[in-house]
Design a protein around this motif. Structure first.
Motif, PDB file in Angstrom:
ATOM      1  N   ASP A  97      32.216  46.860  30.175  1.00 29.35           N
ATOM      2  CA  ASP A  97      33.319  47.113  31.100  1.00 29.35           C
ATOM      3  C   ASP A  97      32.816  47.371  32.511  1.00 29.35           C
ATOM      4  N   SER A  98      31.608  47.905  32.641  1.00 27.07           N
ATOM      5  CA  SER A  98      31.058  48.186  33.971  1.00 27.07           C
ATOM      6  C   SER A  98      30.879  46.920  34.802  1.00 27.07           C
ATOM      7  N   LYS A  99      30.752  45.768  34.128  1.00 26.22           N
ATOM      8  CA  LYS A  99      30.623  44.490  34.840  1.00 26.22           C
ATOM      9  C   LYS A  99      31.959  43.781  34.997  1.00 26.22           C
ATOM     10  N   ASP A 100      33.020  44.358  34.441  1.00 29.62           N
ATOM     11  CA  ASP A 100      34.408  43.956  34.695  1.00 29.62           C
ATOM     12  C   ASP A 100      34.642  42.448  34.550  1.00 29.62           C
ATOM     13  N   PRO A 101      34.801  41.970  33.312  1.00 32.20           N
ATOM     14  CA  PRO A 101      35.013  40.525  33.106  1.00 32.20           C
ATOM     15  C   PRO A 101      36.184  39.956  33.902  1.00 32.20           C
ATOM     16  N   ARG A 102      37.274  40.720  34.021  1.00 28.12           N
ATOM     17  CA  ARG A 102      38.418  40.212  34.787  1.00 28.12           C
ATOM     18  C   ARG A 102      38.027  39.968  36.240  1.00 28.12           C
ATOM     19  N   ALA A 103      37.240  40.873  36.823  1.00 33.30           N
ATOM     20  CA  ALA A 103      36.814  40.705  38.208  1.00 33.30           C
ATOM     21  C   ALA A 103      35.913  39.483  38.371  1.00 33.30           C
TER      22      ALA A 103
END
Length: 270
Positions: free
Chosen positions: A165-171
């Motif tokens: 989550d820290s790399k934020d796939p949506r972003a």
């Protein structure tokens, strides 16, 4: 683009990698005892893992053929491409349009080594050493090969679950879409389960065995939010188990009600 020593994992046959485990599940030979042992542990948690890997590869083949035929796109960016196997993206795309350009993007040292050896003779295909979250570096690295003023197919197939989550796939998807011309497409899918035990056990196993190079199994609703991005419009048949995506004549995997699936689909860039 330059590689820094800390940017990419070091080759270690004693530590499983997701790329080599996937190769083993597909019946490939580019894997080691560590990958096979981890794969067997995974099968004990989710016995359909091997069939799921194969059906997901079949989805990739269908999606690339559909993109080249239906949308006429001749440029492909395959993020987190993994080890070469049967019916690679460039083979499917170039069977439709011989001049299709394909860039495979990965940071696994074995993927890079095998990819370079297999792709050297095809002038329209290359492999780029990059982390798939580094959108600007990827764009810089493909200059002269990919024309971003024209439609591009950005593929994120069975890779987003490798991102924490820290790399934020949506972003990551949102940044990618900003780079793409209208008429481009995005294909994305990742492992999901409605069973909290499966999500917890698979995520824990993969994180431990890969030394933390893993994200997590998510829920369908979380993956739906990956597509909730400006300029992105999901196309029929919508977001679903990709084994069923345009697969009317494809035999379906029999799974337990609480099993996992690869969930996602195809969206166009407006």
């Amino acid at each position: 683009m330059t590689e820094s020593a800390g940017a990419f994992p070091q080759f270690d046959p004693d530590r499983p990698s997701t790329a080599r485990m996937h190769d083993w599940l597909l019946g490939g030979r580019n894997n080691y005892d560590s990958d096979r042992l981890a794969g067997e542990e995974l099968l004990r948690i989710v016995p359909s893992a091997r069939e799921l890997a194969r059906s997901n590869r079949a989805f990739l083949v269908r999606a690339v053929g559909h993109i080249a035929t239906r949308y006429g796109i001749r440029q492909f960016l395959d993020h987190g491409s993994g080890l070469p196997t049967r019916r690679n993206v460039h083979q499917v795309a170039q069977a439709v349009h011989g001049d299709c350009k394909v860039v495979y993007i990965d940071n696994d040292p074995m993927v890079l080594s095998y990819g370079r050896a297999l792709l050297d003779e095809n002038p329209n295909v290359t492999i780029l050493p990059a982390d798939l979250v580094e959108t600007e570096d990827i764009r810089a690295g493909v200059q002269g090969r990919i024309d971003f003023s024209l439609p591009v197919a950005a593929l994120f197939v069975s890779v987003l679950h490798c991102l924490p989550d820290s790399k934020d796939p949506r972003a990551v998807i949102e940044r990618t879409v900003r780079q793409l011309a209208a008429g481009s497409v995005v294909v994305a899918c990742q492992l999901v389960s409605g069973n909290a035990r499966i999500r917890r056990q698979v995520t824990g196993l993969m994180a431990e065995r890969t030394g933390g190079r893993w994200g997590r199994v998510r829920t369908e609703e979380e993956v739906r939010r990956f597509f909730d991005v400006d300029r992105l419009t999901v196309q029929e048949p919508g977001l679903l188990d990709v084994a069923r995506w345009m697969a009317e004549d494809v035999p379906q995997i029999r799974r337990a009600d609480d099993d996992w699936v690869e969930f996602g689909g195809l969206a166009t860039v407006e």
